[in-house]
Motif scaffolding. Structure first.
Motif, short mmCIF file in Angstrom:
data_model
loop_
_atom_site.label_atom_id
_atom_site.label_comp_id
_atom_site.label_asym_id
_atom_site.label_seq_id
_atom_site.Cartn_x
_atom_site.Cartn_y
_atom_site.Cartn_z
N MET A 1 -72.32 22.66 72.11
CA MET A 1 -72.08 22.84 73.52
C MET A 1 -73.08 21.97 74.28
O MET A 1 -74.24 21.87 73.89
CB MET A 1 -72.29 24.31 73.89
N THR A 2 -72.61 21.37 75.35
CA THR A 2 -73.48 20.59 76.23
C THR A 2 -73.53 21.28 77.59
O THR A 2 -72.49 21.63 78.14
CB THR A 2 -72.97 19.15 76.40
N VAL A 3 -74.74 21.47 78.11
CA VAL A 3 -74.95 22.12 79.39
C VAL A 3 -75.66 21.15 80.32
O VAL A 3 -76.64 20.52 79.92
CB VAL A 3 -75.80 23.40 79.22
N ARG A 4 -75.15 21.02 81.55
CA ARG A 4 -75.80 20.17 82.56
C ARG A 4 -76.62 21.08 83.47
O ARG A 4 -76.12 22.06 84.00
CB ARG A 4 -74.76 19.40 83.38
N ILE A 5 -77.89 20.74 83.61
CA ILE A 5 -78.80 21.50 84.47
C ILE A 5 -78.74 20.89 85.85
O ILE A 5 -78.90 19.69 86.03
CB ILE A 5 -80.24 21.47 83.90
N GLU A 6 -78.49 21.74 86.85
CA GLU A 6 -78.37 21.29 88.23
C GLU A 6 -79.73 21.44 88.92
O GLU A 6 -80.50 22.31 88.56
CB GLU A 6 -77.31 22.12 88.97
N PRO A 7 -80.07 20.70 89.91
CA PRO A 7 -79.29 19.63 90.53
C PRO A 7 -79.57 18.25 89.94
O PRO A 7 -78.93 17.28 90.30
CB PRO A 7 -79.74 19.67 91.98
N ASP A 8 -80.52 18.15 88.99
CA ASP A 8 -80.92 16.81 88.53
C ASP A 8 -79.97 16.20 87.50
O ASP A 8 -80.05 15.01 87.23
CB ASP A 8 -82.35 16.80 88.01
N GLY A 9 -79.09 16.99 86.90
CA GLY A 9 -78.09 16.44 85.99
C GLY A 9 -78.54 16.26 84.55
O GLY A 9 -77.79 15.72 83.74
N ARG A 10 -79.76 16.71 84.20
CA ARG A 10 -80.18 16.62 82.80
C ARG A 10 -79.22 17.44 81.94
O ARG A 10 -78.64 18.41 82.41
CB ARG A 10 -81.58 17.19 82.62
N THR A 11 -79.06 17.05 80.69
CA THR A 11 -78.20 17.82 79.79
C THR A 11 -78.98 18.33 78.60
O THR A 11 -80.00 17.76 78.22
CB THR A 11 -77.01 16.96 79.28
N LYS A 12 -78.50 19.44 78.06
CA LYS A 12 -79.08 20.06 76.86
C LYS A 12 -77.94 20.36 75.91
O LYS A 12 -76.87 20.79 76.33
CB LYS A 12 -79.78 21.38 77.19
N ARG A 13 -78.17 20.14 74.62
CA ARG A 13 -77.19 20.51 73.59
C ARG A 13 -77.62 21.83 72.97
O ARG A 13 -78.79 21.98 72.59
CB ARG A 13 -77.11 19.42 72.53
N LEU A 14 -76.71 22.76 72.89
CA LEU A 14 -76.98 24.07 72.31
C LEU A 14 -76.04 24.31 71.14
O LEU A 14 -74.89 23.85 71.16
CB LEU A 14 -76.79 25.17 73.36
N HIS A 15 -76.52 25.08 70.16
CA HIS A 15 -75.74 25.35 68.97
C HIS A 15 -75.83 26.84 68.63
O HIS A 15 -76.76 27.52 69.06
CB HIS A 15 -76.26 24.54 67.78
N GLY A 16 -74.91 27.33 67.84
CA GLY A 16 -74.97 28.67 67.28
C GLY A 16 -75.06 29.76 68.31
O GLY A 16 -74.35 29.77 69.31
N ARG A 17 -75.94 30.73 68.03
CA ARG A 17 -76.09 31.90 68.91
C ARG A 17 -76.56 31.52 70.31
O ARG A 17 -76.19 32.17 71.28
CB ARG A 17 -77.07 32.91 68.31
N ALA A 18 -77.38 30.49 70.42
CA ALA A 18 -77.84 30.06 71.75
C ALA A 18 -76.64 29.60 72.59
O ALA A 18 -76.51 29.96 73.76
CB ALA A 18 -78.88 28.96 71.64
#
Length: 93
Positions: A1-18
């Motif tokens: 899963m990829t999540v975009r953090i607002e408002p700066d647009g950084r992204t994080k990849r999450l896996h599994g239970r997270a």
């Protein structure tokens, strides 16, 4: 899963239970989620720990509940403004 953090647009990849917990928190919105509403056996506190370790702010408010086993449970809410960009739960076999 990829999540975009607002408002700066950084992204994080999450896996599994997270990733699963992030999906539940985003779906619940301001209502948040409790251990009572989730499947039995899910280690909610560990999933929340994994998300907090990635830098997400997740609040927890204690709530009383009645019934035969009356007590207190936590309601978790995602406070970091974010958007799920790529869910990843529909991975092709």
């Amino acid at each position: 899963m990829t999540v975009r953090i607002e408002p700066d647009g950084r992204t994080k990849r999450l896996h599994g239970r997270a990733a699963w917990m992030m999906r539940e928190l985003v779906k619940a919105g301001k209502r948040g989620v409790t251990t009572i509403e989730l499947p039995a056996g899910v280690r909610v506190s560990h999933a929340v720990y994994l998300l907090r370790r990635e830098g997400f702010i997740i609040s927890m408010q204690r709530e009383a509940h009645g019934g035969e086993f009356a007590g207190v449970h936590g309601r978790f809410r995602i406070e970091t403004p974010c958007t799920i960009v790529n869910d990843g739960s529909a991975v092709a076999a």
